[in-house]
Design a protein around this motif. Structure first.
Motif, PDB file in Angstrom:
ATOM      1  N   TYR B  33       0.820  -0.938   0.143  1.00 53.40           N
ATOM      2  CA  TYR B  33       0.002  -0.015  -0.090  1.00 53.40           C
ATOM      3  C   TYR B  33       0.807   1.370   0.302  1.00 53.40           C
ATOM      4  O   TYR B  33       1.973   1.188   0.662  1.00 53.40           O
ATOM      5  CB  TYR B  33      -0.714   0.093   0.974  1.00 53.40           C
ATOM      6  N   TYR B  35       0.513   5.453   1.011  1.00 49.51           N
ATOM      7  CA  TYR B  35      -0.170   6.161   1.749  1.00 49.51           C
ATOM      8  C   TYR B  35       0.661   7.769   1.629  1.00 49.51           C
ATOM      9  O   TYR B  35       1.558   7.850   1.418  1.00 49.51           O
ATOM     10  CB  TYR B  35      -0.652   6.356   3.146  1.00 49.51           C
ATOM     11  N   GLN B  37       0.981  12.083   3.721  1.00 46.39           N
ATOM     12  CA  GLN B  37       0.452  12.019   5.535  1.00 46.39           C
ATOM     13  C   GLN B  37       1.209  13.696   5.480  1.00 46.39           C
ATOM     14  O   GLN B  37       2.218  13.593   5.144  1.00 46.39           O
ATOM     15  CB  GLN B  37       0.800  11.331   6.264  1.00 46.39           C
ATOM     16  N   GLY B  42      -3.551  12.946   9.381  1.00 46.24           N
ATOM     17  CA  GLY B  42      -3.268  11.339   9.192  1.00 46.24           C
ATOM     18  C   GLY B  42      -3.482  10.940   7.835  1.00 46.24           C
ATOM     19  O   GLY B  42      -3.288  11.625   7.202  1.00 46.24           O
ATOM     20  N   PRO B  43      -2.927   9.461   7.646  1.00 52.20           N
ATOM     21  CA  PRO B  43      -2.492   8.979   5.911  1.00 52.20           C
ATOM     22  C   PRO B  43      -3.285   8.918   5.268  1.00 52.20           C
ATOM     23  O   PRO B  43      -4.094   8.689   5.604  1.00 52.20           O
ATOM     24  CB  PRO B  43      -1.339   7.782   6.795  1.00 52.20           C
ATOM     25  N   PHE B  45      -5.053   7.088   1.530  1.00 55.60           N
ATOM     26  CA  PHE B  45      -4.533   6.365   0.908  1.00 55.60           C
ATOM     27  C   PHE B  45      -4.509   6.534   0.145  1.00 55.60           C
ATOM     28  O   PHE B  45      -5.246   7.460  -0.999  1.00 55.60           O
ATOM     29  CB  PHE B  45      -5.919   5.154   1.018  1.00 55.60           C
ATOM     30  N   TYR B  48      -3.080   0.554  -3.871  1.00 57.02           N
ATOM     31  CA  TYR B  48      -2.753  -0.477  -3.429  1.00 57.02           C
ATOM     32  C   TYR B  48      -2.586  -2.141  -4.417  1.00 57.02           C
ATOM     33  O   TYR B  48      -3.360  -2.022  -5.750  1.00 57.02           O
ATOM     34  CB  TYR B  48      -2.991  -1.170  -1.735  1.00 57.02           C
ATOM     35  N   GLN B 104      -1.727  -3.994   8.632  1.00 58.02           N
ATOM     36  CA  GLN B 104      -0.604  -3.525   7.788  1.00 58.02           C
ATOM     37  C   GLN B 104       0.345  -3.207   8.723  1.00 58.02           C
ATOM     38  O   GLN B 104       0.422  -2.505   9.084  1.00 58.02           O
ATOM     39  CB  GLN B 104      -1.863  -2.527   7.241  1.00 58.02           C
ATOM     40  N   PHE B 106       3.858  -0.822   8.552  1.00 60.61           N
ATOM     41  CA  PHE B 106       3.988   0.070   7.580  1.00 60.61           C
ATOM     42  C   PHE B 106       5.533   0.742   8.126  1.00 60.61           C
ATOM     43  O   PHE B 106       6.398   0.512   8.515  1.00 60.61           O
ATOM     44  CB  PHE B 106       3.913   1.629   8.273  1.00 60.61           C
ATOM     45  N   GLY B 107       6.180   1.377   6.530  1.00 57.66           N
ATOM     46  CA  GLY B 107       7.711   1.261   6.585  1.00 57.66           C
ATOM     47  C   GLY B 107       7.468   3.197   7.590  1.00 57.66           C
ATOM     48  O   GLY B 107       6.338   3.551   7.880  1.00 57.66           O
TER      49      GLY B 107
END
Lengths: 113, 115
Positions: B33, B35, B37, B42-43, B45, B48, B104, B106-107
């Motif tokens: 995915y 996103y 921000q 907030g993030p 979308f 994906y 999910q 996240f990186g």
């Protein structure tokens, strides 16, 4: 559509105080609910989750209960520490779809000695 | 398991330039995915993939944005003709459809600054 509403911050607490961060949601069907935390300069980390009504997610002293009747998923911790200072995001996903997360705007928590 | 990695961590570019970001998901995660921000939000979308197939794109993903996942492993997000409004943190996440369908990971994100 889906949406998440969080209480506005910043929330400033003294160490060992009780924490509540409110989160309510609007969704079709029965979503899975999450709290993510973002420490300064870092990415999002999953804090806890709940996948069905009345489930309680917990981790590192934090808890949140999935309340379908009030469409809420409030985050609580009995005694906060300075190291808990971060931004907390409530999020939802349509259950079982592995699709997109919908996030709230985040609540900044600042804990002081 | 080393988690989701993103490269670069920071990118400063001039308006009108093209930029490309890379995301390496957790090994064997089949969903990936993207996103975005912005500060204080907030993030949101963007898009994906399941394996190499792009399954959904947000209307936020204008035609200047393109994402690929050519071999079903890493992914790239390219922004052409960058604008100042593209300045944001770009987050990548991955998940394993079965058994933990909805979670999910996240990186650390790529922070883009467009001058």
């Amino acid at each position: 559509g889906n949406s998440v509403t969080q209480m506005e911050g910043p929330v400033t607490l003294s160490e060992e105080a009780f924490l509540t961060i409110n989160c309510t949601y609007t969704a079709t069907g029965y979503p899975s609910l999450f709290w993510y935390v973002q420490y300064p300069g870092e990415g999002l980390q999953l804090l806890l989750k709940a996948t069905k009504a009345d489930d309680k997610g917990s981790n590192k002293g934090f808890e949140a209960t999935y309340r379908k009747e009030t469409t809420s998923f409030h985050l609580e911790k009995g005694s906060v520490q300075v190291s808990d200072s971060a931004v907390y995001f409530c999020a939802l996903i349509k259950s079982g779809t592995a699709s997109k997360l919908t996030f709230g705007t985040g609540t900044r928590l600042q804990v002081t000695l | 398991d080393t988690g989701v990695s993103q490269d670069p961590r920071h990118k400063i570019t001039k308006r009108g330039q093209n930029v490309t970001f890379r995301c390496d998901p957790i090994s064997e995660h089949n969903r990936l995915y993207w996103y975005r921000q912005t500060l204080g939000q907030g993030p949101e979308f963007l898009t994906y993939f399941q394996n190499e197939a792009q399954l959904e794109k947000s209307r936020l993903l204008s035609n200047r944005f393109s994402a690929e996942r050519p071999k079903g492993s890493f992914s790239t997000l390219e922004i052409q003709r960058t604008e100042q409004g593209d300045s944001a943190m770009y987050l990548c996440a991955s998940s394993l459809v079965v058994p933990d369908t909805d979670t999910q990971y996240f990186g650390p994100g790529t922070r883009l600054t467009v001058l």
